[in-house]
Write an enzyme that holds these catalytic residues in place. Structure first.
Site, PDB file in Angstrom:
ATOM      1  N   LYS A  78      10.090  -9.430  12.190  1.00 40.68           N
ATOM      2  CA  LYS A  78       9.507  -8.578  11.154  1.00 40.68           C
ATOM      3  C   LYS A  78      10.538  -7.602  10.581  1.00 40.68           C
ATOM      4  O   LYS A  78      10.388  -7.159   9.448  1.00 40.68           O
ATOM      5  CB  LYS A  78       8.270  -7.863  11.682  1.00 40.68           C
ATOM      6  CG  LYS A  78       7.140  -8.864  11.939  1.00 40.68           C
ATOM      7  CD  LYS A  78       5.809  -8.247  12.220  1.00 40.68           C
ATOM      8  CE  LYS A  78       4.728  -9.309  12.329  1.00 40.68           C
ATOM      9  NZ  LYS A  78       4.917 -10.228  13.487  1.00 40.68           N
TER      10      LYS A  78
HETATM   11  C1  LIG Z   1       4.363 -11.477  13.616  1.00 36.57           C
HETATM   12  C2  LIG Z   1       4.953 -12.434  14.566  1.00 36.57           C
HETATM   13  C3  LIG Z   1       4.691 -13.823  14.507  1.00 36.57           C
HETATM   14  C4  LIG Z   1       3.714 -14.409  13.497  1.00 36.57           C
HETATM   15  O1  LIG Z   1       4.188 -14.367  12.188  1.00 36.57           O
HETATM   16  P1  LIG Z   1       3.185 -14.552  10.946  1.00 36.57           P
HETATM   17  O2  LIG Z   1       3.971 -14.195   9.758  1.00 36.57           O
HETATM   18  O3  LIG Z   1       2.038 -13.615  11.199  1.00 36.57           O
HETATM   19  O4  LIG Z   1       2.737 -15.984  10.952  1.00 36.57           O
HETATM   20  C5  LIG Z   1       5.331 -14.658  15.407  1.00 36.57           C
HETATM   21  N1  LIG Z   1       6.167 -14.173  16.353  1.00 36.57           N
HETATM   22  C6  LIG Z   1       6.439 -12.859  16.455  1.00 36.57           C
HETATM   23  C7  LIG Z   1       7.341 -12.390  17.530  1.00 36.57           C
HETATM   24  C8  LIG Z   1       5.858 -11.942  15.571  1.00 36.57           C
HETATM   25  O5  LIG Z   1       6.122 -10.626  15.685  1.00 36.57           O
END
Ligand SMILES: *Cc1c(COP(=O)(O)O)cnc(C)c1O
Length: 491
Positions: free
Chosen positions: A129
């Site tokens: 993120k």
């Molecule tokens: C947010 C997240 C995901 C999922 O991603 P999306 O965009 O919601 O599909 C997968 N792995 C980690 C470590 C995350 O923080």
């Protein structure tokens, strides 16, 4: 580039077209839809060739300027170069270069089947993120300064999103962050990551309750339009369009780093929850990036796997939403999925509106084409390259062990879900790139279970649990929350 809501009436579309800057600070469109560009910008082979050896920041500029033509290119360049630096994305493994921002590592190459890991989790909070959120922090500060405005971000988190938002917004002018989390329910590592921030514009609020209580409070405050307007409340959730665009960049980067020429194709496997990450892959493919397959990997919360196997989209109730050892994928519905459905029904906003109304009233829809279903567009899914698979706790533990034994690296639980599913779709001659969405140190409990030893922590994270923490404990009481926000926004 202009933007339209996924629920807009085509006949009225001209009235609701927006610029990138108009939708940057917002979330949902007023009609409840999500924003998409009126058409996907195309990328030529000549451009791809030029981009092959660019720095990550310069590549980001090339892609951003196709989507954000209303921001001067020189400004985009300054923002991208401030964001994508070796210092920000410094938490790389031995032998990897931080300047690559998203380093690739070939794990396996048996019988021409190449398995590649693209690391997206080297930023300040050790999860993917950061890739988008760090840019968003700089874009928000830039846009707010231009309008001489301010923004108070209010959200709830059970871990990754909240910390990525705080690390992106800390110290930014014109921005304050109010982040709710369930008191004593996050891991010690995640708590320390958030609560050790001492920046005066970051407000950590530990709510006496569970995550759902936090989310209910966010909803209650958001529904009070007068309060929301007066205190300039906004969000940074995964439906934010700028976040999706920032994520498009690393698909290009991964493709260019894994191939030698544009004749080659690659596939991506993406550990998925809210469909934000893989939605960016879908957009990259629609722009002309030679992607063969896009593989959705879910954990036990398999809403998306069910859709991509059967054409039935069925959101889960709270009691059916499991707490798993890949918790950032524990979702009951996929908030970005509507963007893909819009493309699947050929941009028919009225149809999207009907389908997602049905999600609200009946809990889902069925595009399988079976008698009594809501449509037969599922047969078109193959045109978009989508496949899917599911992974369980036992699969994660086994995959973490196998990857450690076979390739000598430790991966986190979400990435393990990705590798498990990727292995079901490997093909000779088409590199399979698995996106690494977090570092193992964040989810140490399962690493300990799988390997009998702790995950290694990147430099600087050794003792974060011992750092002084700054947070406020509050009851799950909306009026007390509003009073706290009002006192601290000073508006
Ligand atoms: C947010 C997240 C995901 C999922 O991603 P999306 O965009 O919601 O599909 C997968 N792995 C980690 C470590 C995350 O923080």
């Amino acid at each position: 580039m202009q933007y339209v809501s996924t629920r807009a009436d085509a006949s009225a579309a001209s009235h609701s077209l927006q610029q990138f800057s108009d939708i940057l600070l917002g979330g949902l469109a007023p009609d409840g839809g999500l924003y998409l560009p009126v058409e996907y910008p195309q990328v030529s082979g000549e451009e791809l060739n030029k981009w092959r050896h660019m720095s990550y920041a310069d590549l980001a500029v090339e892609i951003l300027k196709k989507f954000a033509g209303d921001i001067p290119e020189a400004d985009l360049r300054a923002l991208a170069h401030k964001t994508y630096t070796a210092d920000v994305y410094r938490n790389v493994r031995e032998g990897e270069k931080a300047a690559d921002i998203t380093p690739l590592r070939v794990l396996d190459e048996t019988e021409g089947k190449q398995l590649v890991l693209q690391s997206l989790s080297n930023g300040p909070t050790l999860a993917f993120k950061d890739m988008a959120m760090q840019l968003l922090g700089n874009l928000f500060e830039y846009a707010l300064a231009k309008q001489d405005a301010q923004l108070n971000i209010f959200g709830a988190t059970s871990g990754d999103t909240g910390s990525a938002a705080e690390y992106a917004m800390r110290g930014k002018k014109g921005i304050k962050v109010f982040m709710l989390s369930p008191h004593k329910k996050m891991s010690a590592f995640q708590t320390a990551q958030m609560f050790s921030l001492q920046d005066p514009n970051i407000f950590n609020i530990a709510v006496e309750g569970v995550f759902d209580d936090c989310q209910d409070m966010v909803k209650a405050v958001s529904n009070d339009l007068e309060f929301k307007a007066r205190h300039k409340i906004g969000t940074v959730n995964s439906i934010n369009w700028a976040r999706v665009v920032a994520q498009v960049v690393y698909y290009f980067r991964g493709y260019l780093a894994a191939t030698r020429n544009n004749e080659q194709k690659v596939s991506f496997t993406v550990p998925s929850g809210n469909f934000g990450n893989i939605c960016a892959g879908h957009i990259a493919r629609q722009m002309g990036l030679p992607i063969d397959k896009l593989i959705v990997a879910t954990n036990e919360n398999d809403v998306l796997d069910e859709f991509f196997r059967t054409g039935v989209y069925r959101v889960r109730k709270s009691a059916e939403t499991y707490h798993t050892s890949s918790p950032s994928m524990d979702i009951s519905k996929a908030s970005n999925f509507e963007r893909f459905v819009f493309d699947l029904v050929k941009g028919d906003g009225k149809r999207v509106r009907e389908l997602f109304k049905k999600v609200e009233t009946e809990g889902g829809f069925d595009l399988s084409g079976a008698p009594g279903s809501d449509g037969d567009e599922f047969k078109l899914v193959a045109n978009y390259g989508f496949k899917s698979g599911k992974s369980t706790h036992a699969d994660r533990v086994q995959t973490i062990r196998d990857v450690a034994d076979d390739y000598g690296i430790v991966i986190d639980t979400h990435t393990a879900d990705g590798i498990k599913v990727a292995k079901e779709y490997m093909e000779p001659g088409v590199p399979m790139i698995v996106l690494e969405t977090a570092l193992a140190a964040k989810f140490n409990e399962t690493i300990l279970e799988a390997l009998g030893q702790d995950a290694e922590r990147p430099a600087g994270f050794e003792n974060i649990e011992a750092l002084p923490q700054r947070f406020e404990v509050m009851p799950a009481d909306v009026s007390k929350m509003k009073a706290y926000i009002a006192a601290n926004t000073g508006l």
